[in-house]
Design a protein around this motif. Sequence first.
Motif, PDB file in Angstrom:
ATOM      1  N   ILE A   1      -2.019  -1.564  -3.923  1.00 31.64           N
ATOM      2  CA  ILE A   1      -2.815  -0.235  -4.017  1.00 31.64           C
ATOM      3  C   ILE A   1      -1.933   1.065  -4.393  1.00 31.64           C
ATOM      4  O   ILE A   1      -0.974   1.380  -3.359  1.00 31.64           O
ATOM      5  N   TYR A   2      -1.926   1.842  -5.374  1.00 32.92           N
ATOM      6  CA  TYR A   2      -0.950   2.669  -5.625  1.00 32.92           C
ATOM      7  C   TYR A   2      -1.203   4.057  -5.068  1.00 32.92           C
ATOM      8  O   TYR A   2      -2.335   4.144  -4.560  1.00 32.92           O
ATOM      9  N   GLU A   3      -0.100   5.186  -5.058  1.00 32.38           N
ATOM     10  CA  GLU A   3      -0.018   6.227  -4.460  1.00 32.38           C
ATOM     11  C   GLU A   3      -1.471   7.072  -4.765  1.00 32.38           C
ATOM     12  O   GLU A   3      -1.802   7.419  -5.795  1.00 32.38           O
ATOM     13  N   GLY A   4      -1.899   7.546  -3.649  1.00 29.52           N
ATOM     14  CA  GLY A   4      -2.921   8.629  -3.651  1.00 29.52           C
ATOM     15  C   GLY A   4      -4.421   8.009  -3.827  1.00 29.52           C
ATOM     16  O   GLY A   4      -5.288   8.815  -3.858  1.00 29.52           O
TER      17      GLY A   4
ATOM     18  N   ASN B   1      -5.006 -10.293  -4.591  1.00 29.02           N
ATOM     19  CA  ASN B   1      -4.085 -10.271  -5.980  1.00 29.02           C
ATOM     20  C   ASN B   1      -4.715  -9.285  -6.912  1.00 29.02           C
ATOM     21  O   ASN B   1      -4.141  -8.868  -7.832  1.00 29.02           O
ATOM     22  N   ALA B   2      -5.613  -8.201  -6.145  1.00 27.61           N
ATOM     23  CA  ALA B   2      -6.145  -7.233  -6.800  1.00 27.61           C
ATOM     24  C   ALA B   2      -5.196  -6.327  -6.985  1.00 27.61           C
ATOM     25  O   ALA B   2      -4.269  -5.953  -5.911  1.00 27.61           O
ATOM     26  N   VAL B   3      -5.184  -5.254  -8.250  1.00 29.18           N
ATOM     27  CA  VAL B   3      -4.296  -4.187  -8.297  1.00 29.18           C
ATOM     28  C   VAL B   3      -5.162  -2.805  -8.540  1.00 29.18           C
ATOM     29  O   VAL B   3      -5.915  -2.797  -9.396  1.00 29.18           O
ATOM     30  N   ILE B   4      -5.083  -1.783  -7.935  1.00 30.67           N
ATOM     31  CA  ILE B   4      -5.681  -0.708  -7.909  1.00 30.67           C
ATOM     32  C   ILE B   4      -4.804   0.684  -8.190  1.00 30.67           C
ATOM     33  O   ILE B   4      -3.801   0.743  -7.276  1.00 30.67           O
TER      34      ILE B   4
ATOM     35  N   ILE C   1       0.843  -1.038  -0.193  1.00 29.65           N
ATOM     36  CA  ILE C   1      -0.034  -0.158  -0.098  1.00 29.65           C
ATOM     37  C   ILE C   1       0.994   1.231   0.011  1.00 29.65           C
ATOM     38  O   ILE C   1       1.601   1.321   1.017  1.00 29.65           O
ATOM     39  N   SER C   2       0.960   2.069  -1.159  1.00 31.67           N
ATOM     40  CA  SER C   2       1.690   3.113  -1.235  1.00 31.67           C
ATOM     41  C   SER C   2       1.381   4.266  -0.212  1.00 31.67           C
ATOM     42  O   SER C   2       0.143   4.204   0.219  1.00 31.67           O
ATOM     43  N   GLU C   3       2.012   5.327  -0.354  1.00 36.98           N
ATOM     44  CA  GLU C   3       1.957   6.650   0.317  1.00 36.98           C
ATOM     45  C   GLU C   3       0.674   7.294  -0.214  1.00 36.98           C
ATOM     46  O   GLU C   3       0.441   7.393  -1.407  1.00 36.98           O
ATOM     47  N   GLY C   4       0.080   7.755   0.739  1.00 35.06           N
ATOM     48  CA  GLY C   4      -1.102   8.674   0.356  1.00 35.06           C
ATOM     49  C   GLY C   4      -2.387   8.048   0.138  1.00 35.06           C
ATOM     50  O   GLY C   4      -3.348   8.593  -0.341  1.00 35.06           O
ATOM     51  N   VAL C   5      -2.454   6.798   0.318  1.00 33.50           N
ATOM     52  CA  VAL C   5      -3.573   6.110   0.200  1.00 33.50           C
ATOM     53  C   VAL C   5      -4.806   6.630   1.165  1.00 33.50           C
ATOM     54  O   VAL C   5      -4.526   6.426   2.343  1.00 33.50           O
ATOM     55  N   LYS C   6      -6.029   6.880   0.797  1.00 29.88           N
ATOM     56  CA  LYS C   6      -7.029   7.156   1.644  1.00 29.88           C
ATOM     57  C   LYS C   6      -8.269   5.986   1.753  1.00 29.88           C
ATOM     58  O   LYS C   6      -8.563   5.671   0.763  1.00 29.88           O
TER      59      LYS C   6
END
Length: 235
Positions: free
Chosen positions: A29-32, A44-47, A11-16
Motif C-alpha cells: 500500500i503506497y504513501e497517502g 498480493n494486492a497493490v494499492i 505499508i508506506s507512510e501516511g496511509v490512513k
Amino acid sequence: MTIIKGSNNVISEGVKFGENVTIGHNVVIYEGTEIGSNVIIQDNAVIGKQPTRAKASILPEVKKLPPTKIGSGVTVGTSAIIYANAEIGEDVFVADLATIRERVSIGEKTIVGRGVAIENDCSVGRNCKLETNSYITAYSDVGNYVFIAPYVVTTNDNYMARSKERYDKFKGVTIKDGGRVGANATILPGKTIYEDGTVAAGSIVSKDVEKESLVVGSPAKQLRKVPENQLLRNQ
C-alpha cells in the motif's frame, strides 16, 4: 481502530485506515492511500501504485499523482492492482487479478470482475457489473447499472497506432445508464450506447446504439426494441 495484517506487508507512510480493515499476505500500500472501514484487501494486492510510463508512450509524463482513495466496505481481491489517483466508492468488489488504472473513479456497489482491466481516465458508475476479463479502454465513460459480459473489448484508437494524426483523436466509448453488452462483443472508438441500449454477444458496434434498442451482428444492426420488462426502469 482494528487492523488484521498478514505477513510480509509493505505499508508506506501516511496511509490512513478506517475501522475493521483486514489485510492479507504480501500486500503493498503506497504513501497517502486512504482506506475506509470494513475493507478487505487480499493477498498480493497493490494499492496506490504510481504509473510507469513506457519510453514509446504518447501519454504525457506525470511526476507524481495524488493518493488512491478506497471507500468503506470495499473488497480488493488477490493480486489486484489499483493505481494512484483512483477513487473506489463504497461497497465496490474488485475481484482477483483486476487492474484499475490512474484517474479512474468507480461508483458504489459496482463489481469489477476477475481479470478486468479499466484503463486510465475512465469513469464507471454505481451498481455496474464488469464481468471476467472484460476490457474498458482509456477515456471511457460508463454510467450506472451497466452490464458488461465476459471478454467484451472496447477501443479508442481508429488509427491502430499508425500516424501522429491520432494523438489528439483518442476517444473511448460511452455507455449510458442501463446499457448492456454481451460476451465477446467489440465496441469501436468513440461509439455511444444510449440508455438501456443492448448489444448481443459477439457483435461489433461500429455506430451508436439507440436508446432501448437491441443490436446484433457484425456490424451490429438494430434487431428490435428491448422488451419493456427488461428495461431498467421496470426492474
